[in-house]
Design an enzyme around this catalytic site. Structure first.
Site, PDB file in Angstrom:
ATOM      1  N   LYS A  83       1.075  -1.002   0.433  1.00 40.62           N
ATOM      2  CA  LYS A  83      -0.373  -0.142   0.363  1.00 40.62           C
ATOM      3  C   LYS A  83       0.912   1.109  -0.139  1.00 40.62           C
ATOM      4  O   LYS A  83       0.338   2.257  -0.440  1.00 40.62           O
ATOM      5  CB  LYS A  83      -0.365  -0.179   1.186  1.00 40.62           C
ATOM      6  CG  LYS A  83      -2.266  -1.012   1.259  1.00 40.62           C
ATOM      7  CD  LYS A  83      -3.468  -0.597   2.088  1.00 40.62           C
ATOM      8  CE  LYS A  83      -4.245  -1.225   1.450  1.00 40.62           C
ATOM      9  NZ  LYS A  83      -4.216  -2.667   2.087  1.00 40.62           N
ATOM     10  N   GLU A 143     -10.161   7.215   3.907  1.00 39.95           N
ATOM     11  CA  GLU A 143     -10.580   6.783   4.394  1.00 39.95           C
ATOM     12  C   GLU A 143      -9.744   5.509   4.349  1.00 39.95           C
ATOM     13  O   GLU A 143      -8.926   5.044   4.183  1.00 39.95           O
ATOM     14  CB  GLU A 143     -12.270   6.642   3.413  1.00 39.95           C
ATOM     15  CG  GLU A 143     -11.948   5.640   3.093  1.00 39.95           C
ATOM     16  CD  GLU A 143     -11.226   5.034   1.431  1.00 39.95           C
ATOM     17  OE1 GLU A 143     -11.385   6.017   1.129  1.00 39.95           O
ATOM     18  OE2 GLU A 143     -10.866   4.344   1.026  1.00 39.95           O
ATOM     19  N   SER A 176       1.891  -9.776  -1.094  1.00 41.39           N
ATOM     20  CA  SER A 176       1.167  -8.263  -0.781  1.00 41.39           C
ATOM     21  C   SER A 176       1.537  -7.935   0.798  1.00 41.39           C
ATOM     22  O   SER A 176       2.016  -6.938   0.755  1.00 41.39           O
ATOM     23  CB  SER A 176      -0.366  -8.509  -1.031  1.00 41.39           C
ATOM     24  OG  SER A 176      -0.834  -9.032  -0.421  1.00 41.39           O
TER      25      SER A 176
HETATM   26  C1  LIG Z   1      -5.304  -3.879   1.288  1.00 48.39           C
HETATM   27  C2  LIG Z   1      -5.021  -5.332   1.078  1.00 48.39           C
HETATM   28  C3  LIG Z   1      -4.465  -6.142   0.778  1.00 48.39           C
HETATM   29  C4  LIG Z   1      -6.205  -5.451  -0.345  1.00 48.39           C
HETATM   30  O1  LIG Z   1      -5.787  -4.579  -1.118  1.00 48.39           O
HETATM   31  P1  LIG Z   1      -5.758  -4.352  -2.652  1.00 48.39           P
HETATM   32  O2  LIG Z   1      -6.360  -2.632  -3.059  1.00 48.39           O
HETATM   33  O3  LIG Z   1      -6.718  -5.207  -3.127  1.00 48.39           O
HETATM   34  O4  LIG Z   1      -3.956  -4.868  -3.546  1.00 48.39           O
HETATM   35  C5  LIG Z   1      -4.500  -6.922   0.128  1.00 48.39           C
HETATM   36  N1  LIG Z   1      -3.063  -7.906   0.732  1.00 48.39           N
HETATM   37  C6  LIG Z   1      -3.030  -6.605   2.073  1.00 48.39           C
HETATM   38  C7  LIG Z   1      -1.740  -7.404   2.785  1.00 48.39           C
HETATM   39  C8  LIG Z   1      -3.406  -6.090   2.085  1.00 48.39           C
HETATM   40  O5  LIG Z   1      -2.827  -5.123   3.385  1.00 48.39           O
END
Ligand SMILES: *Cc1c(COP(=O)(O)O)cnc(C)c1O
Length: 393
Positions: A89, A111, A377
């Site tokens: 993010k 938000e 992610s």
């Molecule tokens: C917020 C988040 C997501 C989901 O958000 P996307 O916009 O779909 O990428 C996925 N993995 C993690 C670790 C997150 O913090």
């Protein structure tokens, strides 16, 4: 160019900017200026430098040997979990804060649902010395108290949204109201590839660094830029958009998007928008969303707070309709087991969102010589409580 946003902000049938008239000047200015700003050499240099020195990029493309042995194929993990603040993010919030500065904005609003985007936003505001206001549903503030504390420590003001179900959509409404009231000095940082045009494309442009690095790293490690598969979880879709971007027009690479099935697709407690959703308007764009017959948005459910979103970004709606990406889903139970498996096999504790992407391995079959990249992610520190309760640790 089939998968790029068009001049009107559409990906196929999806996208656009469905906004209250009072927001039009803000969004229109962004639309006119964002590409020039982010493609400017000075901007790119500052963005890349911060990604390197502050975020810790490039993130490794790690060959997961034991996981590969288990599935009898070649699996790489793109380690976004090693980014500062623990997930992808921050790539987007760094980009947007630099953009806000160039637009002359003095105040940032955002938000947040689970608090992860709020923390990433509060982080870059502290970095730049800009005032930060994060709207968060009252219920979410209770559920995600550690992230509320983090945002406060970083100097942000967390404003409770106390209307409706007191969750993400109510926080979004409050943020939009704030933006309408403060059009001159405020920039609204949206946390995924959602919202009115140009946000989905803008956020994608900030996240595409993931697949740019992947190409280069695969070239070094395998001698080719193309994997056979790229797998990513999808909440709003930003980490997937970043991991897919450089490969969108390259159909030799199979793109796999994994949504949260929650307690099961047909259980009434799910967040699998690509299966359960239908076209409608959410957060200012036309896309797929989960709704009742008369168009009321339904409450999504997932054990993972970051996938607990009733829509997907318009790019992903288009990838589904055009069959460019394969959409799978993983239940809470499948994701939790896949997350624990990664801990045991590779010594990496993934975010529960990410565990959904890992769960796709059990639903697919691979050739021994296939190359698979899973976009890792985020890391699982924030999810320890959920892991502890789920596995009775
Ligand atoms: C917020 C988040 C997501 C989901 O958000 P996307 O916009 O779909 O990428 C996925 N993995 C993690 C670790 C997150 O913090």
């Amino acid at each position: 160019m089939k998968y790029q946003v068009d001049d009107n902000g559409y990906y196929g049938a999806y996208g656009g900017a469905f906004i209250p008239e009072m927001l039009y000047p803000n969004v229109e200015r962004l639309r006119k200026e964002y590409r020039n700003i982010i493609e400017d050499d000075g901007f790119r240099k500052e963005f890349q430098e911060l990604l390197k020195e502050y975020v810790g990029r490039p993130t490794p493309l790690y060959f997961a040997k034991r996981l590969s042995e288990k599935y009898n194929t070649k699996i790489y993990l793109k380690r976004e979990d090693l980014c500062h603040t623990g997930a992808h993010k921050i790539n987007n919030t760094i980009g947007q804060i630099l953009l806000a500065k160039r637009l002359g904005k003095k105040r940032i609003i955002a938000e947040t649902g689970a608090g992860q985007h709020g923390v990433a936003t509060a982080t870059v505001c502290a970095l730049m010395g800009i005032d930060c206001f994060v709207y968060m549903g009252e219920v979410d503030m209770e559920r995600q108290a550690p992230n509320v504390a983090r945002m406060k420590m970083l100097g942000a003001e967390v404003i409770p949204a106390s209307s409706g179900s007191k969750t993400l959509k109510d926080a979004t409404n409050e943020a939009i109201r704030d933006w309408i009231n403060n059009p001159e000095d405020t920039h609204y940082i949206i946390g995924s590839v959602v919202g009115p045009h140009p946000y989905p494309d803008m956020v994608t442009q900030f996240q595409k660094v993931i697949s740019e690095e992947m190409q280069q790293q695969l070239k070094e490690k395998e001698g080719i830029e193309d994997p056979n598969y790229i797998i990513a979880c999808v909440g709003g879709g930003s980490n997937a958009a970043g991991a897919f971007y450089q490969y969108l027009e390259n159909e030799a690479v199979t793109l796999v998007a994994v949504e949260a099935a929650g307690k099961g697709i047909d259980s009434g407690e799910s967040a699998a928008t690509s299966v359960l959703g239908s076209p409608g308007v959410i957060h200012g764009s036309k896309t797929l969303l989960m709704q009742t017959e008369d168009g009321q948005i339904t409450e999504p459910y997932s054990i993972s707070a970051g996938l607990d979103y009733p829509g997907v970004g318009p790019l992903h709606a288009h990838l589904r309709d055009s069959n460019r990406a394969k959409f799978l889903s993983a239940t809470d139970a499948e994701a939790m087991e896949a997350g624990l498996q990664l801990c045991k096999l590779e010594g990496i504790i993934p975010a529960i969102e990410t565990s959904h992407a890992l769960a796709a391995l059990d639903q697919m079959s691979f050739q021994h010589e296939d190359i698979i990249v899973i976009n890792l992610s985020g890391r699982g520190d924030k999810d320890l409580d959920t892991y502890i309760h789920y596995f009775n640790l």
